[in-house]
Enzyme design. Structure first.
Site, mmCIF file in Angstrom:
data_model
loop_
_atom_site.group_PDB
_atom_site.id
_atom_site.type_symbol
_atom_site.label_atom_id
_atom_site.label_comp_id
_atom_site.label_asym_id
_atom_site.label_seq_id
_atom_site.Cartn_x
_atom_site.Cartn_y
_atom_site.Cartn_z
ATOM 1 N N GLY A 105 4.894 6.789 -1.429
ATOM 2 C CA GLY A 105 6.167 6.110 -1.245
ATOM 3 C C GLY A 105 7.123 6.585 -0.180
ATOM 4 O O GLY A 105 8.317 6.308 -0.271
ATOM 5 N N ASP A 156 1.106 -1.227 4.852
ATOM 6 C CA ASP A 156 0.850 0.029 5.576
ATOM 7 C C ASP A 156 -0.613 0.351 5.283
ATOM 8 O O ASP A 156 -0.924 1.102 4.371
ATOM 9 C CB ASP A 156 1.806 1.106 5.052
ATOM 10 C CG ASP A 156 1.665 2.413 5.802
ATOM 11 O OD1 ASP A 156 1.124 2.408 6.922
ATOM 12 O OD2 ASP A 156 2.080 3.457 5.259
ATOM 13 N N CYS A 215 0.884 -1.177 0.000
ATOM 14 C CA CYS A 215 0.000 0.000 0.000
ATOM 15 C C CYS A 215 0.922 1.227 0.000
ATOM 16 O O CYS A 215 0.929 2.022 0.939
ATOM 17 C CB CYS A 215 -0.907 0.020 1.227
ATOM 18 S SG CYS A 215 -1.840 -1.493 1.513
ATOM 19 N N ALA A 216 1.702 1.340 -1.059
ATOM 20 C CA ALA A 216 2.839 2.277 -1.056
ATOM 21 C C ALA A 216 2.439 3.746 -1.052
ATOM 22 O O ALA A 216 3.165 4.588 -0.538
ATOM 23 C CB ALA A 216 3.745 1.984 -2.252
ATOM 24 N N ASP A 223 -0.061 0.042 -5.374
ATOM 25 C CA ASP A 223 -1.160 0.842 -4.827
ATOM 26 C C ASP A 223 -2.328 0.780 -5.802
ATOM 27 O O ASP A 223 -2.129 0.495 -6.990
ATOM 28 C CB ASP A 223 -0.743 2.302 -4.609
ATOM 29 C CG ASP A 223 -1.588 2.967 -3.524
ATOM 30 O OD1 ASP A 223 -1.187 2.920 -2.350
ATOM 31 O OD2 ASP A 223 -2.656 3.498 -3.849
ATOM 32 N N LYS A 268 7.648 5.420 2.807
ATOM 33 C CA LYS A 268 8.312 4.250 3.412
ATOM 34 C C LYS A 268 9.065 3.451 2.348
ATOM 35 O O LYS A 268 10.104 2.858 2.641
ATOM 36 C CB LYS A 268 7.283 3.389 4.147
ATOM 37 C CG LYS A 268 6.636 4.140 5.310
ATOM 38 C CD LYS A 268 5.563 3.330 6.000
ATOM 39 C CE LYS A 268 4.836 4.188 7.038
ATOM 40 N NZ LYS A 268 3.948 5.197 6.447
ATOM 41 N N CYS A 280 -1.429 4.155 10.932
ATOM 42 C CA CYS A 280 -1.188 5.389 11.698
ATOM 43 C C CYS A 280 -2.439 5.685 12.525
ATOM 44 O O CYS A 280 -2.936 6.805 12.566
ATOM 45 C CB CYS A 280 -0.810 6.549 10.783
ATOM 46 S SG CYS A 280 -1.972 6.857 9.446
ATOM 47 N N ASP A 315 -4.831 -3.049 -10.345
ATOM 48 C CA ASP A 315 -6.085 -2.818 -11.081
ATOM 49 C C ASP A 315 -6.906 -4.104 -11.190
ATOM 50 O O ASP A 315 -7.990 -4.111 -11.745
ATOM 51 C CB ASP A 315 -5.805 -2.219 -12.471
ATOM 52 C CG ASP A 315 -4.733 -2.975 -13.232
ATOM 53 O OD1 ASP A 315 -4.407 -4.114 -12.823
ATOM 54 O OD2 ASP A 315 -4.201 -2.431 -14.224
#
Length: 403
Positions: free
Chosen positions: A236, A301, A232-233, A256, A238, A354, A283
């Protein structure tokens, strides 16, 4: 402090867009700061910080000013008067401030400060869910910490420089920083300034990334030469840290569902000199299935409520809805179930959010570990980062190993 009419007008215009048109505060402020080329750094700081301040304390100020949404411009000026009065700023002789009850404002503030949902300026449902999940004592401390203005933290890009060299170069540009114990790649700004105009930023020597967020890539325990998937970049932050930790050796597959975010990552990777990143837009499920049992490390993430990052996104308090949190928990579990299959035997997975809510964090991990997909994983360790203890964003990360 003397108030200047054009700066105050900019704040009122910004608040109109944020409160009444649902625009994102950071985007609105970006636009506002371009309004007048004659503004200096102090003027821009006033507009940005005052707007964020009134957004952060919206419920409290509206209650004191006795105004209801949607706010017309008169309502917003009344809230502005509350902000200025509580900051000890003398109100100028402008028509917008006629009849402002200064003594009453201070009295109302003292009265409302005894009630947490007003004192911390949060919706009822958020106050309830916070206390329910964290307990009264912890939630009271945590929401107070999440209402403080976030520090500006940099992450040194070790592909291009060292922390010591970056500190020197920034010092020569009149940007003073300090190191943070326990955060090997972090530098904290001593004074807020626009670091994006610094030459060192343009050269890709650093990224702006909160100290808590910097812990996640390290938690993944990557080594040069590995195949790593950042599932789940986003844009980016991380991913770039992982690239630096891998010394540009091996392969990082940044994934993503939003192609535009991956395009932003492409730009950032170029500036950072990170050459081992391959972007793949999710996709269809085929994109994930192609990588089943292929990755040494997978970072999830996960999308979340974002309650841990309210310090830098205060408008999220007013955009978030309780039903969104319920929906996002389903999404988190679905992602864990599907994306975990990319980890090969002996590989490792980090699940991170988060958020500070256990229902999005350790409870999701527990649920996963008792499911069919999770039975082949062993829990190694987790880390709960609370804003009131760390002074940085609230975060959660769990490390799992595939048997």
């Amino acid at each position: 402090m003397r108030l200047h009419r054009n700066l105050c007008f900019a704040v009122i215009d910004g608040l109109t867009l944020i409160f009444n048109e649902g625009k994102y505060a950071d985007k609105v402020i970006q636009q506002l700061l371009k309004r007048d080329k004659r503004w200096g750094a102090r003027d821009r700081a006033f507009v940005a910080e005052t707007t964020y301040d009134i957004v952060r304390w919206k419920r409290l100020y509206a209650e004191i000013a006795d105004v209801k949404e949607p706010f017309d411009r008169n309502n917003l000026w009344r809230m502005f008067a509350v902000w200025a009065t509580l900051k000890g700023i003398k109100l100028p002789d402008w028509k917008y401030f006629e009849g402002t009850p200064l003594r009453k404002i201070k009295g109302r503030f003292d009265e409302l400060s005894k009630i947490r949902k007003f004192k911390e300026s949060i919706p009822d449902w958020m106050d309830e869910i916070g206390e329910q999940e964290l307990g009264k004592t912890v939630w009271t401390k945590e929401i107070n910490a999440l209402n403080q203005q976030a520090d500006v933290i940099l992450r040194v890009n070790t592909l291009k420089t060292t922390k010591e060299k970056l500190q020197e170069v920034l010092f020569d540009s009149d940007i003073e920083t300090e190191t943070l114990k326990g955060y090997p790649y972090a530098l904290k700004l001593k004074e807020r300034t626009n670091v994006f105009s610094a030459e060192a930023f343009k050269k890709g020597w650093f990224e702006v990334q909160d100290a808590s967020s910097q812990l996640v890539a390290e938690f993944l325990n990557v080594k040069p030469g590995m195949r790593v998937v950042d599932a789940c970049a986003g844009a980016g932050g991380k991913t770039l840290h992982i690239a630096a930790l891998m010394e540009n050796k091996g392969q990082i597959i940044a994934m993503d569902i939003y192609e535009n975010k991956l395009n932003e990552l492409k730009r950032r990777a170029k500036r950072n000199g990170a050459h081992n990143i391959e972007n793949r837009t999710i996709d269809s499920t085929k994109v994930i299935k192609k990588l089943y049992d292929k990755a040494d490390r997978v970072l999830i993430d996960a999308p979340c409520s974002g309650l841990g990052v309210l310090r830098r996104n205060p408008d999220a308090k007013w955009k978030l809805q309780p039903d969104f949190i319920e929906k996002i928990k389903t999404t988190q579990q679905d992602i864990l179930q599907q994306y975990s299959k990319m980890v090969k035997a002996g590989g490792k997975l980090v699940y991170a959010t988060c958020s500070v809510l256990p229902s999005e964090n350790q409870k999701q991990v527990d649920k996963f570990l008792t499911s069919d997909a999770g039975k082949s994983f062993t829990f190694v360790k987790d880390k709960k980062v609370m804003a009131h203890q760390s002074g940085f964003d609230g975060f959660y990360m769990a490390l799992l190993e595939k048997n």
